[in-house]
Write an enzyme that holds these catalytic residues in place. Sequence first.
Site, mmCIF file in Angstrom:
data_model
loop_
_atom_site.group_PDB
_atom_site.id
_atom_site.type_symbol
_atom_site.label_atom_id
_atom_site.label_comp_id
_atom_site.label_asym_id
_atom_site.label_seq_id
_atom_site.Cartn_x
_atom_site.Cartn_y
_atom_site.Cartn_z
ATOM 1 C CE LYS A 1 -7.108 -0.132 2.332
ATOM 2 N NZ LYS A 1 -7.530 -0.499 3.698
ATOM 3 C CG HIS B 1 -4.064 -1.285 -0.704
ATOM 4 N ND1 HIS B 1 -4.563 -0.006 -0.853
ATOM 5 C CD2 HIS B 1 -3.764 -1.420 0.609
ATOM 6 C CE1 HIS B 1 -4.552 0.606 0.324
ATOM 7 N NE2 HIS B 1 -4.067 -0.227 1.222
ATOM 8 C CB SER C 1 -0.934 0.012 1.210
ATOM 9 O OG SER C 1 -0.195 -0.007 2.418
#
Length: 433
Positions: free
Chosen positions: A265, A234, A206
Site C-alpha cells: 500500500k 492502512h 479499511s
Amino acid sequence: MWPGNAWRAALFWVPRGRRAQSALAQLRGILEGELEGIRGAGTWKSERVITSRQGPHIRVDGVSGGILNFCANNYLGLSSHPEVIQAGLQALEEFGAGLSSVRFICGTQSIHKNLEAKIARFHQREDAILYPSCYDANAGLFEALLTPEDAVLSDELNHASIIDGIRLCKAHKYRYRHLDMADLEAKLQEAQKHRLRLVATDGAFSMDGDIAPLQEICCLASRYGALVFMDECHATGFLGPTGRGTDELLGVMDQVTIINSTLGKALGGASGGYTTGPGPLVSLLRQRARPYLFSNSLPPAVVGCASKALDLLMGSNTIVQSMAAKTQRCDSQQGRLGGGETWFRSKMEAAGFTISGASHPICPVMLGDARLASRMADDMLKRGIFVIGFSYPVVPKGKARIRVQISAVHSEEDIDRCVEAFVEVGRLHGALP
C-alpha cells in the site's frame, strides 16, 4: 435391488467419459446458479483494466481521456516514484527475477535480511519476518503462536485476513463489538482463565476509515494481563508524526506487542507483508508459520522497491507531512487542526452525503444499497473519476458504499473535481435532494 455384484456391471454400462461430462455439467449448473445469485443481488464485482502506471491520474481501457483515481491504497504516491522504480530495476538486475525457492531452502538473499532489519528499525521492534502478503502474515501468526490453552479477542470488524487467520488457530475465540471498550473489558474478564490473552485489532479499519482506540485497548490489556496485536496495513507510512503508524499517532508504541503490515500500500504498492515484534516470536514464526515455510520468497524487485520506500520515509518527514496536510484541514481562525476533517470529507458532508470514519484518508461514502453504489461508481467513471462500489461480502449487507481514498499526490483541484462529480451523480440517482 441389484442381485449380487450385478450393480457393479451395470455401472460400467455408462461410459466413463459420459459420467465425467455429467459431473461437469452438474458443477456448471451449481456455479451458474451461484453467479446468477450474485448478479441478482447487485453485488457483482467487475474488474476495470488500467493501461498506465498507478497514480492519481491514470488511463482506463475503453474510456477516453485521463481519469482521476480515488480508490488506490497509494497513500503516499510512491507506487510510481522514480527512485522506487529505479531501486526495483537495480534489484532485478543484481539479484534476478526470483529465487525459485522458499526462504529456508535457498530463498534468502542479503536484500531480504536487510529489509527485515530495516522494517524492525522503522517500527522500533526487535525483529521482523517477510511474507508474500499481509494476508499471509495474518494467516501465519495466530496458528503458530496460540494453542488451545490461549484466547484471542477480536474486533468484530477486523479485516477478513485477521478473521481467517484466527479461524486457523485452536485458541478460544472472543469477538467484541466494534470499538466497544466496555464489551472488550467484559470479554477480557471472561478470558482470564486462559494462559495467554491476545487482543487483535486493525489500527485503521479499511472499510470504515475509523481508528482503533489504542490507548484504551492497551490500558485494558495491561489491566487484564493481555498482549496487543495490530494490523497496520492502512496506517504504515503515513499515520503518526513520522509515519510509523497508529501506535505512534496515539503514543503507545511501547505497548503494542505485535504488528503485521504490508508493503503493498503506502510502501511502494507492489506486494509483500510482514510481522514485526519480539525476537523470539519472529524466530518461532520462521519455524512454524505455514505461509512462510511453504511460499516462495518475495521477488528481488519487490524487495528493492519497498526498501527504497522505507529509505525515503526514514530519511525525511516531507512525504508524511504532505499526507497529513491533505488529511487535515487547517482551521485558520483557531490556529489548529480542524477536528481531523478531511478536505474531501467536509465538502461532501456539506453537500449532504454521509461519510464514515474520521481523521483518515479513507472516506467511505455511505449509500446502503449495493446496486446504487455500483451504478453511481459507473457514472462517476463516465465523468472521469475512478471509484468503486463496495458491497457484501466485502462489507455487511445493507451497508454498501463507495470508498474514496485521498493520496498525498492528489491536488485540491483533483479533490474539488471529485466532489463536484459526486454531487452531480448523487442527484442523478436520488442519493441527494
